[in-house]
Design a protein around this motif. Structure first.
Motif, PDB file in Angstrom:
ATOM      1  N   CYS A   1      46.057  46.940  42.323  1.00 35.19           N
ATOM      2  CA  CYS A   1      46.892  46.114  43.211  1.00 35.19           C
ATOM      3  C   CYS A   1      46.238  44.815  43.656  1.00 35.19           C
ATOM      4  CB  CYS A   1      47.297  46.917  44.439  1.00 35.19           C
ATOM      5  SG  CYS A   1      45.898  47.409  45.490  1.00 35.19           S
TER       6      CYS A   1
ATOM      7  N   GLY B   1      47.282  42.606  46.853  1.00 36.30           N
ATOM      8  CA  GLY B   1      48.526  43.183  47.357  1.00 36.30           C
ATOM      9  C   GLY B   1      49.758  42.302  47.307  1.00 36.30           C
TER      10      GLY B   1
ATOM     11  N   GLU C   1      36.527  46.552  46.516  1.00 29.40           N
ATOM     12  CA  GLU C   1      36.532  46.740  47.966  1.00 29.40           C
ATOM     13  C   GLU C   1      36.938  45.454  48.690  1.00 29.40           C
ATOM     14  OE1 GLU C   1      33.554  48.388  51.523  1.00 29.40           O
ATOM     15  OE2 GLU C   1      32.796  48.083  49.481  1.00 29.40           O
TER      16      GLU C   1
ATOM     17  N   ALA D   1      43.762  42.751  51.240  1.00 26.03           N
ATOM     18  CA  ALA D   1      45.110  43.320  51.194  1.00 26.03           C
ATOM     19  C   ALA D   1      45.465  44.014  52.514  1.00 26.03           C
ATOM     20  CB  ALA D   1      45.215  44.314  50.037  1.00 26.03           C
ATOM     21  N   LYS D   2      44.526  44.787  53.038  1.00 21.10           N
ATOM     22  CA  LYS D   2      44.775  45.502  54.288  1.00 21.10           C
ATOM     23  C   LYS D   2      44.961  44.544  55.460  1.00 21.10           C
ATOM     24  CE  LYS D   2      42.170  49.617  52.874  1.00 21.10           C
ATOM     25  NZ  LYS D   2      40.924  50.408  53.071  1.00 21.10           N
TER      26      LYS D   2
ATOM     27  N   THR E   1      52.417  44.433  45.743  1.00 18.35           N
ATOM     28  CA  THR E   1      52.473  45.645  46.564  1.00 18.35           C
ATOM     29  C   THR E   1      53.299  45.416  47.818  1.00 18.35           C
ATOM     30  OG1 THR E   1      50.133  45.776  45.909  1.00 18.35           O
ATOM     31  CG2 THR E   1      50.995  47.570  47.248  1.00 18.35           C
TER      32      THR E   1
ATOM     33  N   LEU F   1      40.716  44.853  48.398  1.00 19.00           N
ATOM     34  CA  LEU F   1      41.453  45.794  49.254  1.00 19.00           C
ATOM     35  C   LEU F   1      41.322  45.432  50.729  1.00 19.00           C
ATOM     36  CD1 LEU F   1      40.792  49.234  47.549  1.00 19.00           C
ATOM     37  CD2 LEU F   1      42.931  47.968  47.641  1.00 19.00           C
ATOM     38  N   THR F   2      40.175  44.921  51.126  1.00 19.78           N
ATOM     39  CA  THR F   2      39.996  44.476  52.509  1.00 19.78           C
ATOM     40  C   THR F   2      40.954  43.341  52.832  1.00 19.78           C
ATOM     41  OG1 THR F   2      37.667  45.132  52.542  1.00 19.78           O
ATOM     42  CG2 THR F   2      38.367  43.506  54.173  1.00 19.78           C
TER      43      THR F   2
ATOM     44  N   ASP G   1      42.953  50.234  43.989  1.00 19.82           N
ATOM     45  CA  ASP G   1      42.115  49.276  43.283  1.00 19.82           C
ATOM     46  C   ASP G   1      40.668  49.713  43.448  1.00 19.82           C
ATOM     47  OD1 ASP G   1      42.891  46.124  42.328  1.00 19.82           O
ATOM     48  OD2 ASP G   1      40.753  46.552  42.600  1.00 19.82           O
TER      49      ASP G   1
ATOM     50  N   TYR H   1      46.735  51.534  51.356  1.00 21.84           N
ATOM     51  CA  TYR H   1      45.788  51.126  50.323  1.00 21.84           C
ATOM     52  C   TYR H   1      44.654  52.137  50.205  1.00 21.84           C
ATOM     53  CZ  TYR H   1      47.984  46.513  50.110  1.00 21.84           C
ATOM     54  OH  TYR H   1      48.875  45.483  49.937  1.00 21.84           O
ATOM     55  N   GLU H   2      44.163  52.299  48.979  1.00 19.45           N
ATOM     56  CA  GLU H   2      43.087  53.249  48.740  1.00 19.45           C
ATOM     57  C   GLU H   2      42.184  52.738  47.620  1.00 19.45           C
ATOM     58  OE1 GLU H   2      42.636  58.072  47.931  1.00 19.45           O
ATOM     59  OE2 GLU H   2      44.532  57.223  48.632  1.00 19.45           O
ATOM     60  N   MET H   3      40.880  52.844  47.823  1.00 25.47           N
ATOM     61  CA  MET H   3      39.914  52.450  46.811  1.00 25.47           C
ATOM     62  C   MET H   3      39.599  53.660  45.935  1.00 25.47           C
ATOM     63  SD  MET H   3      36.183  50.652  47.277  1.00 25.47           S
ATOM     64  CE  MET H   3      35.074  50.442  45.873  1.00 25.47           C
TER      65      MET H   3
END
Length: 235
Positions: free
Chosen positions: A60, A63, A83, A89-90, A66, A86-87, A80, A102-104
């Motif tokens: 993702c 995001g 890290e 994205a969050k 997403t 994803l940070t 994804d 979201y999940e790594m």
């Protein structure tokens, strides 16, 4: 990170370096922002609407897609292995209010935990960046429910794609940073279809994506020689 994960550390590092610019529509990720509405509408058409459906976005990144799917009414999980991405994205989801989880985690590991779970599985511009694309396709197939839809977006390995996606996009028009793609890792539709059918997926539709350098607009096209999206059904 699991040493056996289907991931190229150099690819993760490359996109992690740019992660803070993911949501800047004038940055290196501008093309993703501009093609997002086209992709979203096509995915919605292939799965008969997203409202109320469970969706996982594999690879993702920050995001962009997403969040768009969440705003279209889906219950979305983005996974994804970057890290930093994803940070970002969050944080953006907190700002926008998008209800995304979201999940790594690697696609293969996530599929082991959640088989036959999702109505829709998306995997955009990831297959050409992993060492074993067939493994990613198998994982996406495993994640989908029977009757579910799996959508991939990638680049075709043709002379035209080398000219347009490498020489044109990265060097002449500078739409993407130099070195974003490795032409030898591009995938022909027949290759994806063969791996997908082995994993229990049946092709539904395929469409290309083009770019007009004069109008600076992207568009969907029957020409799949460069960028293309393919939808498959799990039965």
């Amino acid at each position: 990170m699991n040493a056996t994960a289907n991931v190229d550390p150099n690819e993760i590092a490359k996109f992690s370096e740019l992660a803070h610019r993911w949501w800047d529509p004038t940055s290196e990720f501008r093309p993703l922002h501009e093609i997002n509405p086209l992709r979203l509408d096509w995915i919605i058409a292939q799965c008969g609407g997203l409202a109320g459906k469970r969706v996982v976005d594999v690879g993702c990144g920050g995001g962009i897609l997403t969040e768009a799917m969440a705003h279209a009414g889906a219950e979305v999980t983005g996974i994804d292995l970057s890290e930093k991405a994803l940070t970002v994205a969050k944080l953006h989801a907190l700002e926008s209010g998008a209800p995304v989880h979201y999940e790594m985690i690697a696609a293969e590991a996530f599929a082991e935990m959640h088989p036959d779970t999702f109505d829709v599985v998306t995997c955009m511009e990831m297959l050409e960046h992993v060492p074993d694309p067939a493994s990613t396709i198998r994982a996406c197939a495993k994640l989908a429910k029977p009757g579910g839809t799996v959508c991939f977006a990638t680049l075709n390995r043709t002379a035209k794609s080398y000219l347009f996606a490498i020489i044109g996009a990265e060097y002449l028009l500078q739409l993407l940073p130099k070195g974003t793609h490795d032409w030898q890792k591009f995938l022909k539709p027949a290759e994806i279809t063969a791996w997908a059918e082995t994993a229990g997926l049946t092709p539904k539709a395929i469409i290309g994506m083009g770019y007009n350098p004069l109008t600076k607009r992207y568009f969907l096209t029957d020409d799949v020689a460069v960028n293309y999206l393919i939808a498959l059904a799990k039965w």
